[in-house]
Design an enzyme around this catalytic site. Sequence first.
Site, PDB file in Angstrom:
ATOM      1  N   ARG A 240      35.615  40.094  39.671  1.00 54.71           N
ATOM      2  CA  ARG A 240      36.646  41.121  39.529  1.00 54.71           C
ATOM      3  C   ARG A 240      36.317  41.941  38.290  1.00 54.71           C
ATOM      4  O   ARG A 240      35.899  41.393  37.264  1.00 54.71           O
ATOM      5  CB  ARG A 240      38.038  40.490  39.378  1.00 54.71           C
ATOM      6  CG  ARG A 240      38.647  39.972  40.680  1.00 54.71           C
ATOM      7  CD  ARG A 240      39.001  41.109  41.649  1.00 54.71           C
ATOM      8  NE  ARG A 240      39.588  40.639  42.889  1.00 54.71           N
ATOM      9  CZ  ARG A 240      38.885  40.381  44.005  1.00 54.71           C
ATOM     10  NH1 ARG A 240      37.587  40.555  44.043  1.00 54.71           N
ATOM     11  NH2 ARG A 240      39.504  39.997  45.107  1.00 54.71           N
ATOM     12  N   GLU A 269      38.785  50.075  39.010  1.00 56.17           N
ATOM     13  CA  GLU A 269      38.317  50.638  40.262  1.00 56.17           C
ATOM     14  C   GLU A 269      39.474  51.175  41.105  1.00 56.17           C
ATOM     15  O   GLU A 269      40.581  50.641  41.010  1.00 56.17           O
ATOM     16  CB  GLU A 269      37.493  49.615  41.044  1.00 56.17           C
ATOM     17  CG  GLU A 269      38.203  48.371  41.521  1.00 56.17           C
ATOM     18  CD  GLU A 269      37.209  47.409  42.186  1.00 56.17           C
ATOM     19  OE1 GLU A 269      36.350  46.868  41.497  1.00 56.17           O
ATOM     20  OE2 GLU A 269      37.318  47.230  43.405  1.00 56.17           O
ATOM     21  N   HIS A 287      32.164  47.739  45.492  1.00 54.60           N
ATOM     22  CA  HIS A 287      32.896  46.535  45.922  1.00 54.60           C
ATOM     23  C   HIS A 287      32.553  46.178  47.379  1.00 54.60           C
ATOM     24  O   HIS A 287      33.452  46.002  48.219  1.00 54.60           O
ATOM     25  CB  HIS A 287      34.413  46.722  45.738  1.00 54.60           C
ATOM     26  CG  HIS A 287      35.133  45.426  45.495  1.00 54.60           C
ATOM     27  ND1 HIS A 287      36.242  45.302  44.696  1.00 54.60           N
ATOM     28  CD2 HIS A 287      34.892  44.185  45.970  1.00 54.60           C
ATOM     29  CE1 HIS A 287      36.654  44.038  44.691  1.00 54.60           C
ATOM     30  NE2 HIS A 287      35.846  43.334  45.463  1.00 54.60           N
TER      31      HIS A 287
END
Length: 322
Positions: A240, A269, A287
């Site tokens: 993360r 993000e 991602h």
Amino acid sequence: MKPIVAVTRKIPEAGLSLLRAKFDLRLNKKDGVLAAPELKKIVKGASGVVALLTDKIDDSVLSAAGRELKVIANFAVGYDNVDLVAAKKRKIIVTNTPGVLTEAVAEHAIALLMAVARRIVESDKFTRAGRYEGWEPELLLGPELSGKTLGIIGLGRIGSRVAELAALGLRMKIIYYDNGNRNRELEGKFGAEAVSMRKVITASDAISIHVPLLPTTRHLFGKAELASMKPSAILINTSRGPVVDEKALAAALKNKVIWGAGLDVFEFEPKISPELLKLDNVVMTPHTASATIEARNAMATLAAKNIIAVLEGRAALTPVRP
Ligand code: GLV
């Protein structure tokens, strides 16, 4: 009347078809993340919700859903987007998708590691720009990975698989820190060595992060940790974004405090620090670590099966246990 299941964004048909066969499916029609008011609207009256990691499922969303809501199936292995305490209070089961994306994410972490070490993206840009004028002895040199030390932070399913790929495939030496836990199986299999967090930081030639986002893991890598890494080291993050202080990382990469980084996740993000975008020694992906066809189909199927199990009165397949 069939129970309503809300799906906050289109997921692979493998999962949707399972849900459609049993429930009244309410699907987000727009190809984008739902803003909070839209999210509250789509979950209203639903018995089950398939949520994405981009959906903040907090108490206000659960409250907007109403009393019918029994299960939130997060279409991700990470679940920091869901307020588990609020869900528990309302007796709502939360599930995630562990296991089915392990290979995909582990392969992606290795792909990033190799891309950074061998400067693949930079080399591609160089070649496309017509700058290749002939073989050169010292063109675009990078470190060899074989024989080097890979430090793994978090030796769960994904961290273990990355360790295995690196040890058995790349012949890297593996050291790890997993909250003080030991994994004797991996230690026996290829000599992985449990060490302190500090030792992982200082002794690794590359570090791959595989921890969940928790208050204790936020900014696990900041200025001080980056400064303690070898100047030749590579940092890989597929966990993360907020686990790494992105501003500190951008500065460390710019000033060559470390060799490079491979990032699939970002602190804010989908926003990315403009400083990072200017640097050649970072390889970034949006991602997509779990974005194999196989993993995404399996994630959709597992999320759907979790919803079906709970709404049919059975135990969830993969409930989240905080
Ligand atoms: C992706 O980041 C996931 O948690 O599945």
